[in-house]
Design a protein around this motif. Structure first.
Motif, PDB file in Angstrom:
ATOM      1  N   VAL A 102       0.850  -1.191   0.000  1.00  0.00           N
ATOM      2  CA  VAL A 102       0.000   0.000   0.000  1.00  0.00           C
ATOM      3  C   VAL A 102       0.888   1.243   0.000  1.00  0.00           C
ATOM      4  CG1 VAL A 102      -1.900  -1.188   1.194  1.00  0.00           C
ATOM      5  CG2 VAL A 102      -0.247   0.146   2.521  1.00  0.00           C
ATOM      6  N   ALA A 103       0.285   2.356  -0.395  1.00  0.00           N
ATOM      7  CA  ALA A 103       1.035   3.616  -0.416  1.00  0.00           C
ATOM      8  C   ALA A 103       1.483   3.987   1.003  1.00  0.00           C
ATOM      9  CB  ALA A 103       0.181   4.733  -1.000  1.00  0.00           C
ATOM     10  N   THR A 104       2.702   4.449   1.106  1.00  0.00           N
ATOM     11  CA  THR A 104       3.209   4.909   2.396  1.00  0.00           C
ATOM     12  C   THR A 104       2.376   6.113   2.836  1.00  0.00           C
ATOM     13  OG1 THR A 104       5.447   4.170   1.890  1.00  0.00           O
ATOM     14  CG2 THR A 104       5.238   5.865   3.585  1.00  0.00           C
ATOM     15  N   PRO A 105       1.939   6.142   4.101  1.00  0.00           N
ATOM     16  CA  PRO A 105       1.159   7.294   4.576  1.00  0.00           C
ATOM     17  C   PRO A 105       1.925   8.597   4.389  1.00  0.00           C
ATOM     18  CG  PRO A 105       1.130   5.528   6.200  1.00  0.00           C
ATOM     19  CD  PRO A 105       2.128   5.137   5.155  1.00  0.00           C
ATOM     20  N   ALA A 106       1.174   9.656   4.114  1.00  0.00           N
ATOM     21  CA  ALA A 106       1.790  10.972   3.905  1.00  0.00           C
ATOM     22  C   ALA A 106       2.497  11.438   5.178  1.00  0.00           C
ATOM     23  CB  ALA A 106       0.736  11.985   3.493  1.00  0.00           C
ATOM     24  N   ALA A 107       3.601  12.118   4.983  1.00  0.00           N
ATOM     25  CA  ALA A 107       4.359  12.672   6.113  1.00  0.00           C
ATOM     26  C   ALA A 107       3.586  13.842   6.719  1.00  0.00           C
ATOM     27  CB  ALA A 107       5.730  13.145   5.635  1.00  0.00           C
ATOM     28  N   PRO A 108       3.790  14.092   8.004  1.00  0.00           N
ATOM     29  CA  PRO A 108       3.123  15.233   8.642  1.00  0.00           C
ATOM     30  C   PRO A 108       3.793  16.545   8.242  1.00  0.00           C
ATOM     31  CG  PRO A 108       4.630  14.211  10.187  1.00  0.00           C
ATOM     32  CD  PRO A 108       4.631  13.345   8.950  1.00  0.00           C
ATOM     33  N   ALA A 109       3.142  17.658   8.594  1.00  0.00           N
ATOM     34  CA  ALA A 109       3.786  18.964   8.460  1.00  0.00           C
ATOM     35  C   ALA A 109       5.026  18.958   9.356  1.00  0.00           C
ATOM     36  CB  ALA A 109       2.822  20.070   8.880  1.00  0.00           C
ATOM     37  N   THR A 110       6.018  19.761   9.020  1.00  0.00           N
ATOM     38  CA  THR A 110       7.301  19.688   9.730  1.00  0.00           C
ATOM     39  C   THR A 110       7.709  21.017  10.369  1.00  0.00           C
ATOM     40  OG1 THR A 110       8.409  20.117   7.635  1.00  0.00           O
ATOM     41  CG2 THR A 110       8.189  17.802   8.305  1.00  0.00           C
ATOM     42  N   PRO A 111       6.907  21.538  11.316  1.00  0.00           N
ATOM     43  CA  PRO A 111       7.374  22.736  12.010  1.00  0.00           C
ATOM     44  C   PRO A 111       8.583  22.388  12.874  1.00  0.00           C
ATOM     45  CG  PRO A 111       5.410  21.883  13.085  1.00  0.00           C
ATOM     46  CD  PRO A 111       5.622  21.060  11.830  1.00  0.00           C
ATOM     47  N   GLY A 112       9.486  23.351  13.000  1.00  0.00           N
ATOM     48  CA  GLY A 112      10.691  23.108  13.797  1.00  0.00           C
ATOM     49  C   GLY A 112      11.027  24.290  14.675  1.00  0.00           C
ATOM     50  N   ASN A 113      12.071  24.127  15.453  1.00  0.00           N
ATOM     51  CA  ASN A 113      12.549  25.201  16.325  1.00  0.00           C
ATOM     52  C   ASN A 113      13.064  26.362  15.489  1.00  0.00           C
ATOM     53  OD1 ASN A 113      12.099  24.052  18.908  1.00  0.00           O
ATOM     54  ND2 ASN A 113      13.828  22.690  18.585  1.00  0.00           N
ATOM     55  N   PRO A 114      12.976  27.594  16.029  1.00  0.00           N
ATOM     56  CA  PRO A 114      13.527  28.742  15.309  1.00  0.00           C
ATOM     57  C   PRO A 114      15.011  28.524  15.020  1.00  0.00           C
ATOM     58  CG  PRO A 114      12.261  29.459  17.233  1.00  0.00           C
ATOM     59  CD  PRO A 114      12.402  27.970  17.330  1.00  0.00           C
ATOM     60  N   GLY A 115      15.422  28.967  13.834  1.00  0.00           N
ATOM     61  CA  GLY A 115      16.830  28.867  13.470  1.00  0.00           C
ATOM     62  C   GLY A 115      17.196  27.592  12.748  1.00  0.00           C
TER      63      GLY A 115
ATOM     64  N   LEU B  81      26.223  33.553  10.973  1.00  0.00           N
ATOM     65  CA  LEU B  81      25.807  33.599  12.375  1.00  0.00           C
ATOM     66  C   LEU B  81      24.624  32.660  12.602  1.00  0.00           C
ATOM     67  CD1 LEU B  81      25.945  37.483  12.688  1.00  0.00           C
ATOM     68  CD2 LEU B  81      27.648  35.845  13.499  1.00  0.00           C
ATOM     69  N   LEU B  82      24.596  31.997  13.743  1.00  0.00           N
ATOM     70  CA  LEU B  82      23.521  31.062  14.061  1.00  0.00           C
ATOM     71  C   LEU B  82      22.468  31.721  14.942  1.00  0.00           C
ATOM     72  CD1 LEU B  82      25.581  27.812  14.748  1.00  0.00           C
ATOM     73  CD2 LEU B  82      24.535  28.587  12.605  1.00  0.00           C
ATOM     74  N   TYR B  83      21.275  31.210  14.863  1.00  0.00           N
ATOM     75  CA  TYR B  83      20.154  31.705  15.660  1.00  0.00           C
ATOM     76  C   TYR B  83      20.532  31.690  17.138  1.00  0.00           C
ATOM     77  CZ  TYR B  83      15.393  32.226  17.386  1.00  0.00           C
ATOM     78  OH  TYR B  83      14.269  32.665  18.024  1.00  0.00           O
ATOM     79  N   GLY B  84      20.276  32.801  17.821  1.00  0.00           N
ATOM     80  CA  GLY B  84      20.551  32.878  19.252  1.00  0.00           C
ATOM     81  C   GLY B  84      21.949  33.350  19.604  1.00  0.00           C
ATOM     82  N   ALA B  85      22.834  33.463  18.605  1.00  0.00           N
ATOM     83  CA  ALA B  85      24.192  33.967  18.885  1.00  0.00           C
ATOM     84  C   ALA B  85      24.104  35.442  19.272  1.00  0.00           C
ATOM     85  CB  ALA B  85      25.082  33.802  17.651  1.00  0.00           C
ATOM     86  N   ASP B  86      25.096  35.917  20.025  1.00  0.00           N
ATOM     87  CA  ASP B  86      25.135  37.340  20.349  1.00  0.00           C
ATOM     88  C   ASP B  86      25.267  38.151  19.068  1.00  0.00           C
ATOM     89  OD1 ASP B  86      25.012  36.795  23.059  1.00  0.00           O
ATOM     90  OD2 ASP B  86      27.173  36.988  23.376  1.00  0.00           O
ATOM     91  N   THR B  87      24.519  39.246  18.987  1.00  0.00           N
ATOM     92  CA  THR B  87      24.649  40.137  17.833  1.00  0.00           C
ATOM     93  C   THR B  87      26.056  40.730  17.856  1.00  0.00           C
ATOM     94  OG1 THR B  87      22.294  40.659  17.799  1.00  0.00           O
ATOM     95  CG2 THR B  87      23.771  42.263  16.778  1.00  0.00           C
ATOM     96  N   PRO B  88      26.763  40.713  16.717  1.00  0.00           N
ATOM     97  CA  PRO B  88      28.118  41.274  16.692  1.00  0.00           C
ATOM     98  C   PRO B  88      28.112  42.741  17.134  1.00  0.00           C
ATOM     99  CG  PRO B  88      27.672  40.064  14.676  1.00  0.00           C
ATOM    100  CD  PRO B  88      26.369  40.160  15.421  1.00  0.00           C
ATOM    101  N   ALA B  89      29.199  43.139  17.754  1.00  0.00           N
ATOM    102  CA  ALA B  89      29.339  44.529  18.213  1.00  0.00           C
ATOM    103  C   ALA B  89      29.348  45.472  17.019  1.00  0.00           C
ATOM    104  CB  ALA B  89      30.617  44.675  19.023  1.00  0.00           C
ATOM    105  N   ALA B  90      28.773  46.633  17.221  1.00  0.00           N
ATOM    106  CA  ALA B  90      28.744  47.657  16.180  1.00  0.00           C
ATOM    107  C   ALA B  90      30.142  48.243  15.997  1.00  0.00           C
ATOM    108  CB  ALA B  90      27.767  48.760  16.566  1.00  0.00           C
ATOM    109  N   PRO B  91      30.430  48.739  14.799  1.00  0.00           N
ATOM    110  CA  PRO B  91      31.745  49.367  14.577  1.00  0.00           C
ATOM    111  C   PRO B  91      31.803  50.763  15.207  1.00  0.00           C
ATOM    112  CG  PRO B  91      30.371  49.624  12.639  1.00  0.00           C
ATOM    113  CD  PRO B  91      29.585  48.764  13.607  1.00  0.00           C
ATOM    114  N   GLU B  92      32.998  51.327  15.228  1.00  0.00           N
ATOM    115  CA  GLU B  92      33.150  52.734  15.606  1.00  0.00           C
ATOM    116  C   GLU B  92      32.345  53.547  14.591  1.00  0.00           C
ATOM    117  OE1 GLU B  92      34.811  54.060  18.267  1.00  0.00           O
ATOM    118  OE2 GLU B  92      35.045  51.964  18.917  1.00  0.00           O
ATOM    119  N   THR B  93      31.888  54.743  14.981  1.00  0.00           N
ATOM    120  CA  THR B  93      30.972  55.491  14.120  1.00  0.00           C
ATOM    121  C   THR B  93      31.459  56.910  13.809  1.00  0.00           C
ATOM    122  OG1 THR B  93      29.730  56.111  16.087  1.00  0.00           O
ATOM    123  CG2 THR B  93      28.927  54.212  14.839  1.00  0.00           C
ATOM    124  N   PRO B  94      32.627  57.035  13.161  1.00  0.00           N
ATOM    125  CA  PRO B  94      33.019  58.387  12.762  1.00  0.00           C
ATOM    126  C   PRO B  94      32.066  58.903  11.679  1.00  0.00           C
ATOM    127  CG  PRO B  94      34.477  56.782  11.749  1.00  0.00           C
ATOM    128  CD  PRO B  94      33.567  56.027  12.687  1.00  0.00           C
ATOM    129  N   GLY B  95      31.832  60.222  11.720  1.00  0.00           N
ATOM    130  CA  GLY B  95      30.929  60.822  10.738  1.00  0.00           C
ATOM    131  C   GLY B  95      31.518  62.069  10.127  1.00  0.00           C
TER     132      GLY B  95
END
Length: 186
Positions: free
Chosen positions: A53-66, A115-129
């Motif tokens: 017989v036909a293999t039953p359909a797979a379920p929807a695949t929600p996953g963890n963020p990232g 970068l991976l989900y949940g990693a610290d956001t990289p530091a911003a650069p110096e901001t000369p203007g």
């Protein structure tokens, strides 16, 4: 099918001509879908399936963020031929964070990728203007951790100056003050 015996039951001694017919029962199989390490869906199990017989359909695949669903291991068969367990496979999403100088920044844009989900956001650069402009933060405000691709743009406000015309030691006029003047303006 599984052999279950003979009909009629085989006699212990031969006493006449006899025909015995093999008896069979249909095997029943189970197909199971499991969420793997990052899936957030419940196990789906289908029992009582017959060979072919036909293999039953797979379920929807929600996953963890990232994480992104990448398929099943082993690959799902089109028909049932035995008991089978299929496990969802996942890959890490990689994100990019970019800091841009905006309209009056003189620094080079900074980009951090992989970068991976949940990693610290990289530091911003110096901001000369540019002369006459003061850094006034980022738009949008940088998040503490990486949750998606993000671009942060430097915001600038004019630096205001005050010009005062004073009478000096022998002058008789009152001081004249011009405030909130912008650099290089008339």
């Amino acid at each position: 099918y599984t052999f279950t015996g003979w009909a009629p039951t085989v006699a212990s001694t031969v006493t006449a001509d006899a025909t015995y017919v093999a008896q069979w029962s249909a095997n029943e199989y189970t197909v199971r879908y499991e969420p793997g390490t990052q899936g957030t869906f419940a196990v789906q199990e289908t029992t009582g399936l017959l060979y072919g017989v036909a293999t039953p359909a797979a379920p929807a695949t929600p996953g963890n963020p990232g994480y992104t669903f990448t398929g099943w291991a082993p690959t799902v068969a089109s028909t049932v031929t035995a008991d089978a367990t299929y496990v969802a496979q996942w890959s890490d999403n990689e994100y990019t964070v970019r800091y841009e100088p905006g309209d009056h920044g003189t620094f080079t844009a900074q980009e951090d990728s992989g970068l991976l989900y949940g990693a610290d956001t990289p530091a911003a650069p110096e901001t000369p203007g540019e002369t006459g402009w003061i850094f006034n933060g980022w738009s949008p405000e940088p998040a503490e951790t990486v949750t998606a691709d993000a671009t942060y743009v430097a915001q600038w406000r004019p630096e205001y100056y005050t010009v005062t015309y004073a009478p000096g030691e022998h002058g008789t006029f009152s001081p004249v003050v011009h405030s909130e003047l912008i650099y290089d303006s008339d």
